[in-house]
Design a protein around this motif. Structure first.
Motif, PDB file in Angstrom:
ATOM      1  N   LYS A 146       0.695  14.571 -15.807  1.00  0.00           N
ATOM      2  CA  LYS A 146       0.765  15.996 -15.513  1.00  0.00           C
ATOM      3  C   LYS A 146       1.272  16.717 -16.750  1.00  0.00           C
ATOM      4  CE  LYS A 146       3.059  19.380 -12.544  1.00  0.00           C
ATOM      5  NZ  LYS A 146       4.066  19.587 -11.469  1.00  0.00           N
ATOM      6  N   LEU A 147       0.627  17.796 -17.141  1.00  0.00           N
ATOM      7  CA  LEU A 147       1.079  18.558 -18.301  1.00  0.00           C
ATOM      8  C   LEU A 147       2.434  19.175 -18.009  1.00  0.00           C
ATOM      9  CD1 LEU A 147      -2.051  20.406 -19.729  1.00  0.00           C
ATOM     10  CD2 LEU A 147      -0.709  18.604 -20.823  1.00  0.00           C
ATOM     11  N   ARG A 148       3.408  18.814 -18.852  1.00  0.00           N
ATOM     12  CA  ARG A 148       4.765  19.351 -18.708  1.00  0.00           C
ATOM     13  C   ARG A 148       5.194  19.919 -20.053  1.00  0.00           C
ATOM     14  NH1 ARG A 148       6.165  13.894 -15.545  1.00  0.00           N
ATOM     15  NH2 ARG A 148       4.194  13.418 -16.578  1.00  0.00           N
ATOM     16  N   PHE A 149       5.384  21.224 -20.097  1.00  0.00           N
ATOM     17  CA  PHE A 149       5.704  21.910 -21.345  1.00  0.00           C
ATOM     18  C   PHE A 149       7.211  22.091 -21.477  1.00  0.00           C
ATOM     19  CE2 PHE A 149       1.369  23.137 -20.339  1.00  0.00           C
ATOM     20  CZ  PHE A 149       0.731  23.067 -21.564  1.00  0.00           C
ATOM     21  N   PRO A 150       7.723  22.077 -22.707  1.00  0.00           N
ATOM     22  CA  PRO A 150       9.150  22.354 -22.904  1.00  0.00           C
ATOM     23  C   PRO A 150       9.499  23.759 -22.407  1.00  0.00           C
ATOM     24  CG  PRO A 150       8.158  21.469 -24.910  1.00  0.00           C
ATOM     25  CD  PRO A 150       7.029  21.777 -23.972  1.00  0.00           C
ATOM     26  N   ARG A 202       5.302   8.565 -22.968  1.00  0.00           N
ATOM     27  CA  ARG A 202       5.578   9.886 -22.384  1.00  0.00           C
ATOM     28  C   ARG A 202       4.516  10.904 -22.791  1.00  0.00           C
ATOM     29  NH1 ARG A 202      11.410   8.600 -23.839  1.00  0.00           N
ATOM     30  NH2 ARG A 202      12.394   7.998 -21.866  1.00  0.00           N
ATOM     31  N   ALA A 203       4.014  10.771 -24.001  1.00  0.00           N
ATOM     32  CA  ALA A 203       2.928  11.660 -24.428  1.00  0.00           C
ATOM     33  C   ALA A 203       1.701  11.447 -23.560  1.00  0.00           C
ATOM     34  CB  ALA A 203       2.591  11.407 -25.896  1.00  0.00           C
ATOM     35  N   MET A 204       1.409  10.198 -23.202  1.00  0.00           N
ATOM     36  CA  MET A 204       0.268   9.918 -22.347  1.00  0.00           C
ATOM     37  C   MET A 204       0.501  10.388 -20.911  1.00  0.00           C
ATOM     38  SD  MET A 204      -2.145   8.594 -24.171  1.00  0.00           S
ATOM     39  CE  MET A 204      -1.609   9.929 -25.245  1.00  0.00           C
ATOM     40  N   GLU A 205       1.751  10.552 -20.518  1.00  0.00           N
ATOM     41  CA  GLU A 205       2.055  11.092 -19.194  1.00  0.00           C
ATOM     42  C   GLU A 205       1.915  12.611 -19.139  1.00  0.00           C
ATOM     43  OE1 GLU A 205       5.318   7.620 -17.969  1.00  0.00           O
ATOM     44  OE2 GLU A 205       5.985   9.639 -18.509  1.00  0.00           O
ATOM     45  N   GLY A 206       1.644  13.217 -20.307  1.00  0.00           N
ATOM     46  CA  GLY A 206       1.445  14.662 -20.335  1.00  0.00           C
ATOM     47  C   GLY A 206       2.671  15.458 -20.712  1.00  0.00           C
ATOM     48  N   GLN A 207       3.713  14.798 -21.199  1.00  0.00           N
ATOM     49  CA  GLN A 207       4.931  15.502 -21.596  1.00  0.00           C
ATOM     50  C   GLN A 207       4.734  16.027 -23.020  1.00  0.00           C
ATOM     51  OE1 GLN A 207       8.708  13.680 -20.397  1.00  0.00           O
ATOM     52  NE2 GLN A 207       7.562  12.047 -19.407  1.00  0.00           N
ATOM     53  N   VAL A 208       4.471  17.321 -23.118  1.00  0.00           N
ATOM     54  CA  VAL A 208       4.071  17.932 -24.384  1.00  0.00           C
ATOM     55  C   VAL A 208       5.157  17.813 -25.444  1.00  0.00           C
ATOM     56  CG1 VAL A 208       3.355  20.107 -25.457  1.00  0.00           C
ATOM     57  CG2 VAL A 208       2.498  19.484 -23.184  1.00  0.00           C
ATOM     58  N   HIS A 209       6.403  17.820 -25.043  1.00  0.00           N
ATOM     59  CA  HIS A 209       7.505  17.650 -25.997  1.00  0.00           C
ATOM     60  C   HIS A 209       7.280  16.434 -26.895  1.00  0.00           C
ATOM     61  CE1 HIS A 209      11.749  17.377 -27.344  1.00  0.00           C
ATOM     62  NE2 HIS A 209      11.583  16.076 -27.175  1.00  0.00           N
ATOM     63  N   TYR A 210       6.779  15.360 -26.305  1.00  0.00           N
ATOM     64  CA  TYR A 210       6.631  14.105 -27.047  1.00  0.00           C
ATOM     65  C   TYR A 210       5.385  14.089 -27.921  1.00  0.00           C
ATOM     66  CZ  TYR A 210      10.603  12.723 -24.359  1.00  0.00           C
ATOM     67  OH  TYR A 210      11.872  12.691 -23.827  1.00  0.00           O
ATOM     68  N   TRP A 211       4.451  14.990 -27.679  1.00  0.00           N
ATOM     69  CA  TRP A 211       3.363  15.144 -28.643  1.00  0.00           C
ATOM     70  C   TRP A 211       3.939  15.596 -29.983  1.00  0.00           C
ATOM     71  CZ3 TRP A 211      -0.779  18.378 -25.470  1.00  0.00           C
ATOM     72  CH2 TRP A 211      -1.120  17.667 -24.316  1.00  0.00           C
ATOM     73  N   TRP A 212       4.902  16.514 -29.908  1.00  0.00           N
ATOM     74  CA  TRP A 212       5.527  17.021 -31.126  1.00  0.00           C
ATOM     75  C   TRP A 212       6.410  15.962 -31.788  1.00  0.00           C
ATOM     76  CZ3 TRP A 212       3.496  21.078 -33.226  1.00  0.00           C
ATOM     77  CH2 TRP A 212       2.857  22.033 -32.422  1.00  0.00           C
ATOM     78  N   VAL A 213       7.030  15.100 -30.989  1.00  0.00           N
ATOM     79  CA  VAL A 213       7.785  13.982 -31.574  1.00  0.00           C
ATOM     80  C   VAL A 213       6.843  13.103 -32.393  1.00  0.00           C
ATOM     81  CG1 VAL A 213       9.175  11.930 -31.098  1.00  0.00           C
ATOM     82  CG2 VAL A 213       9.500  13.991 -29.720  1.00  0.00           C
ATOM     83  N   GLY A 214       5.654  12.832 -31.849  1.00  0.00           N
ATOM     84  CA  GLY A 214       4.674  12.031 -32.568  1.00  0.00           C
ATOM     85  C   GLY A 214       4.224  12.686 -33.857  1.00  0.00           C
TER      86      GLY A 214
END
Length: 406
Positions: free
Chosen positions: A102-106, A315-327
């Motif tokens: 699920k998309l979850r935005f900070p 977590r990025a694959m779970e849709g947690q957008v915060h962790y896209w930025w960590v990557g």
């Protein structure tokens, strides 16, 4: 046992961390023996940064750092590349099985800055030290490299300071409270929707088919992809995150996950030792100040960012957008050290030895020393948990004593 029960127990519920982490340790030993390399991801992420620079007309393949780690081919033609892609596919599949995508935005923009900065510090430190939570803890120490011990101990120190920073008020997450009427039913559906599960099955099947197709052209590539899928499923289903292990140790005193990591390393060690005796060469890197400085930076960065290499990936694959930025931060940090390598390496890296404990102490001496270190680490974790909880209990008793508030 019915299919519904199997699905609920093994594909929807999270897996117990201890057996999952030990299984990851065993798999990493087999991965080393079969592919001749170790389970690691930050080196590949740095190569991705190199490919981005190439797309802009630069030539990072001529940089000294990329001559050390290589920048040949594309991610889908390299062992590390297909393994990492397999990890993403495995994590996505496992998250979909459990309806956990699920998309979850900070909620606050500063969290994006925190993710980028923490991820970049962690990526820079990992590549400076030639390690990360996987390349040092799970594979560097079991491969008997002294640099991995220096990195691991320094990471723990860095995680302490990272925890102090992450607990600052302006970085803490703000809980959101909602008024609920008495007797109001949960808004969550009573049954899991089936479409995510079906997509997860399709992604998993496609990933396995791709690994099989790769195996026909290059056996090791196909096997690396299959191992990556297995690693991805494990880290998502068991929620394996070194950051959580370190953060829990400093905040609550709980060391359950940290002790599981030590046992996973112990399981990996004996397997890798066996392969080394059969002639598979371990990966040994410089045991210099770079390992210590890089470890402190990595430990600090992963806690500030909120996720280590395994943690941000699933977590990025779970849709947690915060962790896209960590990557993204990880890639930026790794690419930056590659650009600065010629300035940093002569001072912090290249003049220091690559110490293989099996050579320095003899095969049995190196094995015994490694297990002795792991036993000591396990004992210290038990001591820390008992001491921390005893102190917390003492403080609670003092606060509840009559007149304590005066």
């Amino acid at each position: 046992m019915t299919w519904r029960r199997i699905r609920q127990d093994y594909l929807i519920r999270f897996w117990a961390p201890l057996p999952s982490i030990i299984a990851a340790g065993v798999l990493s030993a087999f991965y080393f023996g079969i592919t001749g390399t170790f389970w690691a991801v930050t080196g590949e992420f740095t190569r991705w940064g190199g490919h981005v620079l190439q797309a802009f007309g630069l030539h990072p393949e001529n940089w000294s750092y990329f001559k050390v780690i290589g920048l040949h081919g594309a991610p889908w033609t390299r062992i590390d590349g297909v393994m990492v892609l397999g990890m993403f596919a495995g994590s996505l599949s496992a998250a979909l099985w459990a309806n956990n995508v699920k998309l979850r935005f900070p909620r606050r923009r500063r969290r994006i800055v925190q993710a980028l900065v923490g991820g970049a510090i962690a990526g820079f430190g990992a590549r400076l030290a030639m390690g990360c939570n996987l390349a040092a803890f799970f594979t560097g120490i079991p491969q008997f490299s002294l640099h991995a011990w220096l990195f691991a101990l320094s990471t723990i120190v860095g995680s302490y300071f990272g925890t102090r920073v992450a607990l600052l008020r302006f970085l803490k997450a703000e809980p959101r409270l909602e008024r609920v009427a008495a007797g109001q039913k949960s808004a969550l559906p009573a049954r899991q929707p089936r479409w995510q599960f079906r997509i997860g099955v399709a992604v998993f099947a496609a990933a396995l088919a791709a690994s099989l197709a790769l195996a026909f052209g290059a056996e090791k590539l196909g096997l690396a992809a299959a191992f990556g899928i297995a690693f991805g499923v494990l880290i998502e289903r068991a929620q394996i995150c070194f950051t959580s292990a370190f953060r829990d140790m400093w905040i609550t005193g709980r060391t359950t996950t940290a002790r599981a990591i030590v046992l996973g390393m112990a399981a990996s060690t004996i397997g890798i030792f066996s392969y080394v005796q059969l002639g598979v060469a371990p990966k040994i890197f410089w045991a210099g100040p770079n390992a210590i400085i890089g470890g402190v930076m990595f430990g600090f960065g992963i806690v500030v960012a909120g996720g280590c290499e395994t943690g941000w990936m699933y977590r990025a694959m779970e849709g947690q957008v915060h962790y896209w930025w960590v990557g993204v931060g990880n890639i930026l940090g790794g690419t930056l050290i590659a650009a600065l390598w010629d300035r940093v390496a002569p001072v912090l890296v290249l003049d220091y030895p690559k110490v293989n404990l099996l050579n320095a102490l003899g095969p049995m001496g190196g094995l015994i020393a490694t297990y002795a270190g792991l036993v000591i680490a396990f004992a210290l974790l038990l001591w820390w948990e008992k001491t921390f909880l005893d102190r917390a209990q003492t403080r609670t008793l003092r606060q509840t004593e009559p007149g304590s508030a005066i």
